[in-house]
Design an enzyme around this catalytic site. Structure first.
Site, PDB file in Angstrom:
ATOM      1  N   LYS A  97     -48.418 -22.626  55.438  1.00 24.68           N
ATOM      2  CA  LYS A  97     -48.722 -21.733  56.560  1.00 24.68           C
ATOM      3  C   LYS A  97     -47.712 -20.601  56.583  1.00 24.68           C
ATOM      4  O   LYS A  97     -46.507 -20.815  56.370  1.00 24.68           O
ATOM      5  CB  LYS A  97     -48.676 -22.528  57.872  1.00 24.68           C
ATOM      6  N   SER A 172     -53.617 -22.244  65.500  1.00 32.97           N
ATOM      7  CA  SER A 172     -53.225 -21.055  64.762  1.00 32.97           C
ATOM      8  C   SER A 172     -53.192 -21.260  63.247  1.00 32.97           C
ATOM      9  O   SER A 172     -53.172 -20.284  62.491  1.00 32.97           O
ATOM     10  CB  SER A 172     -51.840 -20.598  65.239  1.00 32.97           C
ATOM     11  N   SER A 196     -52.018 -26.486  67.236  1.00 31.63           N
ATOM     12  CA  SER A 196     -52.356 -25.591  66.125  1.00 31.63           C
ATOM     13  C   SER A 196     -52.492 -26.234  64.758  1.00 31.63           C
ATOM     14  O   SER A 196     -52.877 -25.562  63.797  1.00 31.63           O
ATOM     15  CB  SER A 196     -51.335 -24.446  66.047  1.00 31.63           C
TER      16      SER A 196
END
Length: 506
Positions: A97, A172, A196
């Site tokens: 990420k 996210s 997330s």
């Protein structure tokens, strides 16, 4: 950057901001007091920073376009090979990420204000993945500074659901979920402050595990709020979740979130089944105002499936769960404003590793171009600033106290059952907002799904999304939650459920 003494005008501006008066004589006295600090600050500046070792060579990176990035899930692609052979992640490809530092590879955190920044360190989890033999194949796109649960706000463009065009993949950690779902990465790292990891795992139809708070070191990962920050594994199967967690868990001595960290053998939890376990189906996890009937039905049926696997299943009630999102809101809004924004993502008053290059790049970016921040970030910043200015941290402080009460309520329930079960999210993936949608719709699609996920970021309990059905072409997820530092039991039950049948046909 060389330290320079302030001028008298600088001091008067600072005094005005702090609310006290300063005349020329007072300013002169203050300058006299400050003068000796010039040598100290410049001595610090001249000393080399203490950087963690970057152990593995970097490959070339590029920004994939067009058919190479159909869902908008990639930020950059790269090829960094870890330990040559023998590691537990040998042969596995991992997407990181874009909140985690990978030395020599651009990092944007979904935000235009950070574009162009290239870290000089590897996050601890990056080093551990490479030490375990994994190959890092790129940075996955995420929403703007990670402050929403949808997938519409990345500065690089929206991330589409892998199952249905035009729908959100969840956020996210949007890119991480999609890249795993479509098979472009075996595993991915996600981050979770309000859901997330679990949100995009649920809407994209993969497994995503939010570890116990502090189990996995956050060092070198862009923070939002220290008591809410989690990072953890995402994969298409529970075996890969366990294997990646085994590689990254444990204290690194640099992360203040890690207090009394306890690890387990997560890989050995695989295949043990659930015979003798008790699963508590949490009444308050269902029937929210935004709950969809199909989601509640599928998750209730999935929970009952554990009976056939040898577990006891019973409904339980945790009334405090209904207030978990309220508590989270009070912590997240003001805490994120103080650390992520006003504290330039690092803040002060904690012992551990500070990435000064990230702090400098981010501070310069957002403070010079605050209008470039996303709608959701501006909303949080304005509300957080209002709360701090008018209530002086009162609601943040009380919410932190209530977080302990919330944790206690879950702990008491987990004294009677082994795991909690509920829908990961109340609804299935929503449509991505149109470019010309209203402000209200834009914000709603970013924050309308946190009912069940956010409370466990406050309490710190481990939770995993387990895909458990499809409806109208979109996945539905069940969340299993366990005792703090008993991530192994969560993985054990998730694996048993995975092996019980094809979730897409349930």
């Amino acid at each position: 950057m060389k330290y320079e003494l302030p001028t008298a005008d600088n001091l008067k501006e600072m005094a005005d901001e702090l609310g006290f008066e300063m005349d020329d004589a007072y300013a002169a006295d203050v300058l006299t007091f400050m003068a000796p600090f010039e040598g100290a600050f410049n001595a610090v500046d001249e000393m080399p920073d203490v950087l963690p070792e970057v152990k593995y060579p970097r490959g070339d990176w590029h920004r994939p376009q067009g058919d190479e990035n159909k869902h908008g899930a990639w930020y950059v692609k790269v090829n960094i090979k870890g330990l040559e052979e023998g590691g537990r992640l040998d042969g596995k490809t991992v997407a990181i990420k874009d909140t985690a530092c990978v030395a020599g590879v651009p990092m944007m955190n979904g935000a235009s204000v950070l574009e162009g920044y290239v870290p000089d360190i590897d996050a601890t989890v990056v080093t551990r993945i490479l030490d375990a033999g994994g190959t890092i194949i790129g940075k996955a796109a995420n929403t703007y500074l990670c402050f929403d649960g949808g997938s519409a706000t990345p500065a690089t463009g929206m991330v589409e659901n892998p199952h249905k065009k035009g729908y959100s993949s969840g956020g996210s950690s949007a890119g991480s979920a999609v890249l795993v779902s479509i098979g472009e990465a075996d595993m991915a790292m996600g981050g979770d402050q309000g859901g997330s990891i679990r949100i995009p795992a649920c809407w994209s139809g993969i497994y995503g595990h939010k570890p116990t708070h502090g189990l996995v070191p956050y060092t070198g990962v862009f923070p939002i709020e220290q008591t809410l920050d989690h990072t953890g594994p995402m994969a298409n199967n529970v075996t890969d979740i366990a294997t990646l967690l085994q590689a990254i868990a444990g204290s690194d001595g640099l992360d203040p979130r890690q207090i009394g960290t306890k690890t387990q053998n997560y890989v050995k939890a695989l295949g043990k089944g659930v015979k003798g376990m008790t699963i508590g189906v949490v009444k308050e996890g269902f029937g929210h105002a935004n709950s969809e009937k199909a989601v509640d039905q599928k998750v209730k049926a999935a929970a009952q499936r554990f009976k056939k696997l040898g577990a006891k299943v019973k409904q339980i009630s945790i009334p405090m769960h209904l207030y978990g999102l309220d508590i989270w809101n009070a912590v997240a809004v003001e805490g994120a404003t103080e650390l992520m924004l006003k504290g330039n993502c690092m803040g002060t008053n904690w012992e551990g590793y500070y990435s000064t290059s990230l702090l400098d790049a981010y501070a310069h970016g957002w403070r010079s171009r605050p209008d470039d921040l996303s709608v959701t970030v501006k909303l949080v910043m304005l509300l957080g600033q209002y709360m701090h200015h008018n209530y002086h941290g009162h609601y943040y402080a009380k919410a932190q106290n209530l977080s302990r009460k919330l944790r206690q309520c879950y702990d008491e329930a987990l004294d009677d059952v082994d795991l909690l079960a509920m829908p990961t999210l109340p609804q299935q993936a929503t449509k991505l907002p149109a470019p010309d949608c209203s402000y209200e719709e834009y914000v709603d699609t970013a924050l309308n799904m946190l009912n069940n996920t956010a409370p466990f970021d406050c309490s710190g309990h481990p939770g995993i999304n387990v895909p458990c059905g499809m409806n109208n072409g979109l996945p539905i997820g069940m969340m299993l939650v366990g005792k703090r530092y008993d991530d192994a039991s969560v993985i054990q039950a998730a694996h048993a459920f995975e092996k019980s049948g094809n979730w897409k046909k349930m």
